[in-house]
Design a protein around this motif. Structure first.
Motif, mmCIF file in Angstrom:
data_model
loop_
_atom_site.group_PDB
_atom_site.id
_atom_site.type_symbol
_atom_site.label_atom_id
_atom_site.label_comp_id
_atom_site.label_asym_id
_atom_site.label_seq_id
_atom_site.Cartn_x
_atom_site.Cartn_y
_atom_site.Cartn_z
ATOM 1 N N VAL A 50 61.946 19.081 38.637
ATOM 2 C CA VAL A 50 61.078 19.766 39.560
ATOM 3 C C VAL A 50 60.423 18.744 40.221
ATOM 4 O O VAL A 50 60.126 18.801 41.543
ATOM 5 N N ALA A 51 59.759 17.793 39.480
ATOM 6 C CA ALA A 51 59.187 16.622 40.124
ATOM 7 C C ALA A 51 59.844 16.153 41.470
ATOM 8 O O ALA A 51 59.270 15.473 42.300
ATOM 9 N N PHE A 52 61.262 15.981 41.204
ATOM 10 C CA PHE A 52 61.888 15.333 42.360
ATOM 11 C C PHE A 52 61.991 15.888 43.695
ATOM 12 O O PHE A 52 62.474 15.354 44.676
ATOM 13 N N SER A 53 61.509 17.113 43.873
ATOM 14 C CA SER A 53 61.227 17.641 45.170
ATOM 15 C C SER A 53 60.120 16.886 45.798
ATOM 16 O O SER A 53 60.416 16.855 46.947
ATOM 17 N N TRP A 54 59.525 16.124 45.094
ATOM 18 C CA TRP A 54 58.551 15.264 46.074
ATOM 19 C C TRP A 54 59.261 14.236 46.790
ATOM 20 O O TRP A 54 58.958 13.626 47.635
ATOM 21 N N PHE A 55 60.390 14.009 46.403
ATOM 22 C CA PHE A 55 61.325 12.879 47.195
ATOM 23 C C PHE A 55 61.623 13.199 48.463
ATOM 24 O O PHE A 55 61.446 12.401 49.400
ATOM 25 N N PHE A 56 62.029 14.735 48.570
ATOM 26 C CA PHE A 56 62.470 14.978 49.825
ATOM 27 C C PHE A 56 61.209 15.348 50.774
ATOM 28 O O PHE A 56 61.166 15.386 51.940
ATOM 29 N N ASP A 57 60.129 15.832 49.983
ATOM 30 C CA ASP A 57 58.768 16.024 50.925
ATOM 31 C C ASP A 57 58.534 14.682 51.223
ATOM 32 O O ASP A 57 57.974 14.772 52.637
ATOM 33 N N ALA A 58 58.575 13.676 50.772
ATOM 34 C CA ALA A 58 58.287 12.282 51.342
ATOM 35 C C ALA A 58 58.961 12.243 52.645
ATOM 36 O O ALA A 58 58.384 11.577 53.758
ATOM 37 N N GLN A 59 60.049 12.216 52.793
ATOM 38 C CA GLN A 59 61.022 11.845 53.759
ATOM 39 C C GLN A 59 60.616 12.855 54.903
ATOM 40 O O GLN A 59 60.530 12.206 56.182
ATOM 41 N N GLN A 60 60.291 14.101 55.076
ATOM 42 C CA GLN A 60 59.841 14.869 55.972
ATOM 43 C C GLN A 60 58.408 14.770 56.524
ATOM 44 O O GLN A 60 58.076 14.757 57.683
ATOM 45 N N THR A 61 57.735 13.981 55.544
ATOM 46 C CA THR A 61 56.228 13.821 55.827
ATOM 47 C C THR A 61 56.118 12.662 56.881
ATOM 48 O O THR A 61 55.376 12.833 57.796
#
Length: 531
Positions: A50-61
């Motif tokens: 679940v926490a790994f979703s932050w990985f892709f969130d950071a890329q688009q941010t």
């Protein structure tokens, strides 16, 4: 009446019926920990996925740091006055044949769409559109994870839509279509962080909640770090390639979430879906573990009893409850103010790195690396850190160092130390951000926790809405309108933490009535001690 289950509170029948506010069944914390223990490998794997979703969130941010950057250029030999063109010249005042981009035009939207002489309002529009989308999406979708969709479905849909909009962004034909797609991407990713943080922390017991919450920060750091590496490897390719190669992994990840992630048993219980919650607990329970305090037998399941929310739950009832109850509104207002100040620095500083006299790839990498020790410190010391003191100290330090960056022109040493002050300021903002999110989780009960956390994150994003404009304006005045404003805002907003109660070591509640009972008890005890 005899009661065979220890989960139900006992009252003295000889005494009068106590007020409704003081009748409380055990919280879900104790109930769930009796079933699955406070932490196990199944819980760890679920929380990590679940926490790994932050990985892709950071890329688009932060992807626009590279795709929307102003490329370097050089003078050509085609001008009739060679001395009129130099590195300090304004290319908008030079003939078209007097200069040229160092790389192919398709490496940035600025060069491909001839935006080098456009105003900061135009060049900063895509990044601002992304953060505006985040703010609107956060408000529009804030309560869906608490009400109809749940944590898992909200996370799945957010990642899916974000991946698709990112993919289509690679086919933009002008800055207006590009900005609209960035807005959609921001709208979709608005609830990724909150859904992931709440879901991961609700899968484990009280003892490990802080550490599991920090796992998302690590993944965000890794995603941030991956950007300069990917961008550097693709520096000779079109900016569209960067969007393409960040959208495909996100799409695959969203499919994994749909099939492999369990829904929060706490949310299922609060929503009255006891059978689904029991199935989730069975999946999370360790096999042949001695740490389980109660077997998941039919008799035990039928005896489960805990306090459920009394107010009618609909789409926006969570926000209604947060606003109407004074203690909840006071807490929400304070953490939103703090989040706004943190967001201006957290999102603004990486976007303003193009104005520094340092290599863009190196400066972005250093900023991303500064998140790693911030996450490590939060991970190992969150149990020992007072929430109020930590937020106040980190926001104040971030504000001071950000303002110090403005003084770079006073003495040559300031110029050399500028990147150091910037890194310390960003590092402190990262620490404050992490503690604030954990703080928010502990301040609000399960029934409104995702909504409250989502609103706070949108306050953080709201600070980022103005950051691209300030970053672009700061290039023309030595950073005063970027680093100077960042420092003042985060320093002032950090003081709102004095309005909040300390939550370190305190168990979390599941209903508004349970939290209000605790607030009333604390207030009564304080009055009694004073008397």
């Amino acid at each position: 009446m005899a009661d065979s289950t220890p989960l139900l509170s006992e009252t003295n029948s000889a005494e009068p019926e106590p007020p409704v506010l003081h009748k409380h069944l055990p919280s879900l914390d104790a109930t769930i920990e009796r079933c699955i223990g406070d932490f196990g490998w199944a819980q760890f794997l679920q929380a990590f996925l679940v926490a790994f979703s932050w990985f892709f969130d950071a890329q688009q941010t932060f992807i626009t740091v590279f795709t929307d950057a102003v490329p370097t250029w050089h003078c050509t030999l085609l001008t009739e006055q060679p001395n009129s063109c130099n590195s300090a010249s304004n290319i908008c005042q030079l003939p078209q044949n007097a200069w040229a981009w160092d790389r192919a035009k398709h490496t940035s939207i600025i060069s491909e769409w001839n935006l080098e002489c456009s105003s900061s309002l135009i060049t900063g529009l895509p990044a601002s559109a992304f953060f505006i989308g985040c703010s609107i999406g956060g408000l529009a979708l804030a309560t869906l994870a608490d009400t109809s969709l749940g944590r898992k479905n909200m996370l799945f849909l957010s990642c899916l839509v974000m991946s698709l909009s990112t993919f289509f962004t690679a086919f933009s034909t002008n800055i207006w279509i590009y900005s609209v797609l960035r807005f959609i991407t921001g709208f979709a990713r608005a609830t990724i962080g909150t859904s992931a943080l709440v879901l991961s922390t609700e899968l484990v017991g009280r003892r490990w909640r802080g550490q599991v919450g920090v796992m998302g920060f690590f993944c965000f750091t890794l995603g941030f770090l991956s950007l300069p590496a990917i961008a550097y490897a693709l520096r000779a390719h079109s900016w569209r390639t960067l969007y393409f190669w960040t959208s495909i992994p996100t799409l695959l990840y969203s499919i994994m979430v749909h099939f492999l992630v369990c829904e929060s048993p706490r949310w299922l219980f609060v929503r009255g879906r006891k059978e689904d919650a029991i199935e989730t607990l069975k999946c999370l329970a360790p096999v042949n573990s001695t740490t389980i305090k109660a077997p998941l037998t039919p008799s035990f399941i039928s005896s489960l009893s805990f306090e459920q929310e009394t107010w009618k739950v609909d789409l926006y009832s969570a926000i209604d409850a947060l606003v109407k109850r004074k203690w909840a509104f006071r807490r929400l207002s304070a953490v939103m103010a703090i989040g706004y100040g943190i967001g201006m620095v957290y999102y603004g500083m990486p976007l303003a790195l193009g104005s520094l006299e340092f290599n863009l790839y190196l400066s972005v990498t250093l900023n991303a690396l500064s998140e790693l020790p911030a996450s490590l410190i939060t991970f190992f010391f969150i149990d020992k850190m007072n929430r109020k003191t930590s937020v106040l100290v980190f926001t104040s330090l971030s504000g001071v160092c950000s303002i110090m960056s403005v003084l770079k022109g006073i003495h040559p040493i300031w110029t050399r130390l500028q990147i150091g002050f910037e890194l310390v300021s960003f590092f402190s903002a990262c620490l404050a951000f992490g503690v604030l999110l954990i703080f928010t989780i502990e301040l609000f009960p399960t029934c409104v926790r995702n909504s409250a956390l989502s609103i706070v994150r949108q306050a953080v994003v709201l600070g980022g809405v103005f950051s691209p404009m300030l970053a672009a304006s700061g290039r023309a005045n030595g950073g005063f309108l970027s680093y100077g404003v960042f420092g003042v805002v985060i320093g002032v907003c950090g003081w709102f933490v004095v309005c909040l109660p300390e939550t370190r070591g305190r168990g979390i509640c599941d209903t508004m009535d349970e939290e209000e009972f605790k607030v009333t008890n604390i207030a009564c005890n304080a009055v009694g001690d004073h008397v």
